[in-house]
Scaffold this active site. Structure first.
Site, mmCIF file in Angstrom:
data_model
loop_
_atom_site.group_PDB
_atom_site.id
_atom_site.type_symbol
_atom_site.label_atom_id
_atom_site.label_comp_id
_atom_site.label_asym_id
_atom_site.label_seq_id
_atom_site.Cartn_x
_atom_site.Cartn_y
_atom_site.Cartn_z
ATOM 1 N N ASP A 10 32.312 44.435 12.223
ATOM 2 C CA ASP A 10 33.433 45.360 12.390
ATOM 3 C C ASP A 10 34.752 44.624 12.119
ATOM 4 O OD1 ASP A 10 34.671 47.692 12.897
ATOM 5 O OD2 ASP A 10 34.444 47.632 15.069
ATOM 6 N N LYS A 43 24.180 53.133 13.376
ATOM 7 C CA LYS A 43 25.260 52.854 14.326
ATOM 8 C C LYS A 43 24.711 52.578 15.724
ATOM 9 C CE LYS A 43 29.264 53.955 13.273
ATOM 10 N NZ LYS A 43 30.376 53.168 12.725
ATOM 11 N N CYS A 47 56.682 69.135 35.759
ATOM 12 C CA CYS A 47 56.663 67.787 35.179
ATOM 13 C C CYS A 47 56.714 66.741 36.297
ATOM 14 C CB CYS A 47 57.858 67.619 34.238
ATOM 15 S SG CYS A 47 58.063 65.908 33.708
ATOM 16 N N CYS A 73 56.490 69.040 28.660
ATOM 17 C CA CYS A 73 57.698 69.137 29.459
ATOM 18 C C CYS A 73 58.793 69.407 28.433
ATOM 19 C CB CYS A 73 57.961 67.808 30.182
ATOM 20 S SG CYS A 73 59.654 67.675 30.764
#
Ligand code: IVH
Length: 678
Positions: free
Chosen positions: A118, A317, A411, A429
């Site tokens: 990877d 995988k 919020c 928000c």
């Protein structure tokens, strides 16, 4: 010493150093001490500086060049850089094996099973035994020239022995491999950064890929990158199997992954995939699966490719590693656009080498879908990034009395009512004065990819906002008026304040596309911002463009256009731009107004038929130089087909897909217009 003797000594030293590099970096079996190695290296450096006429580009002292790479030139891959189809289960592998056997009409197929590393893929081309080009994958057809950076990686040989080149007919060949960083080196680096309060790198893969695109090879050399080579490509290969190729690569001095193995049938393939999977966490590098390749080169040729992946190879995988932990709390974080993201606070748990105490829950729909509650036992896993996610709840362990999670109404930062748009899973928000949003916007504005104000990180921004020095972007450039107050702030002091103010002033020279990105307009990331700047050149043209005009820019869709229009229709934002302009920030592109050059930029071309004034190659090169892409086949993503004489099936396909067709004369006219800048 005579010139001949000096040259001889230099060559001797180079061979010795190359030999020791090979033993140290490729085989991990050093033959001499670091001290003795340094003596050899210093002697070579001294001789070369005294007799520069003997310096050659493949000398080990030339691995780290002095010059910065200004732009990474395009490289046409002689063989396309393919990707792999993914499989996940034993059943998928059975299907793969069946297809191969049917196509080859044989039951006797050997496979090679390897780790899928990877990292970042690289292509290296060697001509007459010398490394001539290193390139990134790019779009698989055209990559970017990263030779100066790749040369700094000591396990990449600069030379291949003449005898091996001759023995295997390797006068001109390419190898493909994966550049990566060891997990232990990566963790060490991130720990050091954490101690210094610096931003952490996401994962070794991004770090390796990012390193290859740095402009200064000295910095690349200081990063501990490494490589595994997994394929050999040449027109004149004498070998019959992939395994033979791996052995040839080894003989050439390349670093091959030691776990690759020939498997005689599907059972062996399956068993070996499991074995590789069970050993993955013992490795010091990241792997995300196994690759299964048909061993016979002749069979590989018969099987060929579909679209962008070979029929003769497949990736298997591995499962992402999971751990069990408990949700201690669910908190709601407000980002710079006001988007509110739920985050699970977890009982700390060790997962593939790092301690995890938070996981993103993405949005409220995700919480509802998975029914995640405070107090639940959950399984977590790491995806591609450092931020882990909650996979599922272990319902059998749930205390029946714990309440369902409900979305916040207000919020958590400024208490204003939260807005839940019907079309999205997100919550917002909408108070643009919300302190959390203000801070997050300022952090983004000052960040590396944007205005790049070194030293103005999250902690200082928080402090300056709380103390009332900062609210808008323009306040950053007015901090110098508060120099004395800033110096008074505990921990800061004169030197660091002056350094910070200096960095703030310097940021005024950031190019327009970075300034535009820094504004934090929703959906305008760094790529989009570059495209808008390339097209419109200055802020007024962007402000005045209507949605249709914005959408006409290549790769700018309706969502982006709407968002840009919405941003600039706010009076306060226009005022902000005027203020930033008067403070000296750049709102125009310094490149010459080359609207025509955008004709080729980011567009995809296919050449077909015979051109009279160009070879295919030189026409491709021209297009690539002007920022376009050249593909070999026509698809719905093709923007233009350039049709020469006797164009055949590609022209027919283009017509049937309604793709624009240019004649050779059109092409020449466009080139002239672009090159004269008209
Ligand atoms: S073979 C035609 N072998 O995985 C064959 N690829 O999706 C294509 N990779 O970006 C590649 N380890 O860079 C192959 N042992 C390995 C590999 C490997 C990692 C990467 C490769 C590519 C991706 C394929």
């Amino acid at each position: 010493m005579s010139a001949d003797k000096i040259k001889e000594r230099i060559e001797f030293l180079r061979n010795e150093i190359n030999k020791h590099d090979y033993h140290y970096y490729v085989l991990s079996q050093p033959l001499i001490s670091d001290f003795d190695y340094d003596q050899l290296y210093k002697e070579l450096e001294n001789l070369e500086s005294e007799y520069p006429q003997f310096i050659t580009s493949d000398s080990p002292t030339q691995r780290v060049g002095k010059d910065l790479t200004k732009d990474f030139k395009p490289v046409n891959h002689s063989f396309p850089m393919l990707s792999l189809a993914n499989t996940y289960t034993e059943g998928d592998l059975i299907d793969f094996d069946k297809r191969i056997k049917k196509e080859i009409n044989s039951d006797d197929i050997d496979y090679v099973v390897e780790y899928k590393i990877d990292g970042a893929s690289v292509s290296l081309r060697y001509v007459e035994g010398k490394l001539v080009t290193a390139a990134t994958r790019g779009d698989g057809t055209v990559g970017e020239d990263i030779t100066n950076n790749a040369k700094t990686i000591k396990s990449i040989p600069l030379n291949i022995s003449y005898d091996v080149v001759k023995k295997y007919n390797l006068n001109d060949f390419e190898v493909r491999g994966e550049i990566y960083m060891n997990i232990s080196d990566f963790n060490k680096l991130n720990n050091e950064r954490m101690e210094k309060g610096e931003k952490l790198f996401a994962n070794p893969r991004n770090f390796a890929a990012g390193s290859l695109k740095l402009q200064d090879p000295k910095i690349v050399a200081s990063r501990k990158l490494n490589v595994f080579i997994y394929s050999l490509l040449s027109e004149n290969l004498v070998s019959e199997s992939h395994w033979d190729n791996l052995m040839i690569l080894k003989e050439c001095g390349f670093r091959i992954n030691p776990f690759s193995k020939v498997c005689k049938n599907l059972t062996e393939v399956n068993d070996y995939c499991r074995e590789l999977e069970s050993k993955r966490y013992k490795l010091d590098y990241e792997v995300d699966g196994a690759v299964i390749k048909v061993n016979s080169i002749q069979y590989q040729k018969i099987l060929g490719n579909i679209a962008k992946s070979p029929r003769w190879a497949v990736a298997f995988k591995f499962k992402a590693k999971q751990e069990k932990t408990k949700v201690k709390n669910i908190v709601w974080q407000v980002g710079r656009t006001g988007a509110i993201t739920p985050v699970a606070e977890l009982e700390p748990v060790l997962l593939s080498g790092s301690t995890i105490s938070r996981a993103t829950l993405h949005n409220f729909d995700e919480i509802k879908r998975k029914d995640i509650r405070v107090g639940d036992s959950v399984l977590i896993e790491k995806g591609g990034d450092v931020i882990p996610k909650v996979v599922s709840v272990l319902f059998e362990e749930r205390d029946p009395n714990i309440p369902e999670t409900s979305p916040p109404e207000y919020c958590p930062e400024c208490n204003s009512k939260i807005f839940f748009p019907e079309s999205e899973a997100a919550a917002y928000c909408e108070n643009s004065e919300c302190p959390a949003q203000i801070k997050a916007r300022l952090v983004h504005f000052a960040s590396r990819g944007a205005m790049d104000i070194e030293g103005l990180g999250e902690a200082l921004i928080e402090l300056f906002v709380d103390k009332g020095f900062l609210k808008t972007f323009s306040d950053i450039y007015k901090l110098k008026n508060h120099r004395n107050d800033l110096i008074e702030i505990e921990r800061l002091g004169q030197k660091s304040v002056d350094k910070l103010l200096d960095n703030i002033e310097k940021s005024k020279s950031q190019p327009f596309h970075k300034v535009l990105f820094a504004l934090g307009i929703r959906y305008v990331g760094s790529g989009v911002s570059q495209k808008l700047v390339d097209h419109f050149q200055n802020i007024d043209a962007i402000i005045n463009a209507d949605e249709e005009k914005l959408s006409s820019v290549y790769e700018i869709g309706p969502n982006i256009s709407k968002s840009v229009k919405r941003f600039f229709s706010e009076e306060s934002n226009i005022k902000l731009i005027e203020e930033l302009k008067s403070l000296g920030l750049k709102f125009y592109s310094e490149k010459k107004n080359d609207v025509q050059s955008n004709f080729f930029k980011n567009k995809s071309f296919v050449l077909t038929g015979t051109l009279n004034s160009f070879s295919r190659e030189s026409a491709s090169r021209k297009i690539i130089e002007l920022g376009g892409k050249v593909s070999s086949s026509v698809s719905k993503n093709t923007n233009y087909v350039i049709a020469g004489e006797n164009a055949g099936s590609k022209l027919d396909k283009a017509k049937s897909l309604g793709i624009n067709i240019l004649s050779e004369d059109d092409f020449i006219r466009l080139l002239k217009e672009v090159e004269s800048g008209s």
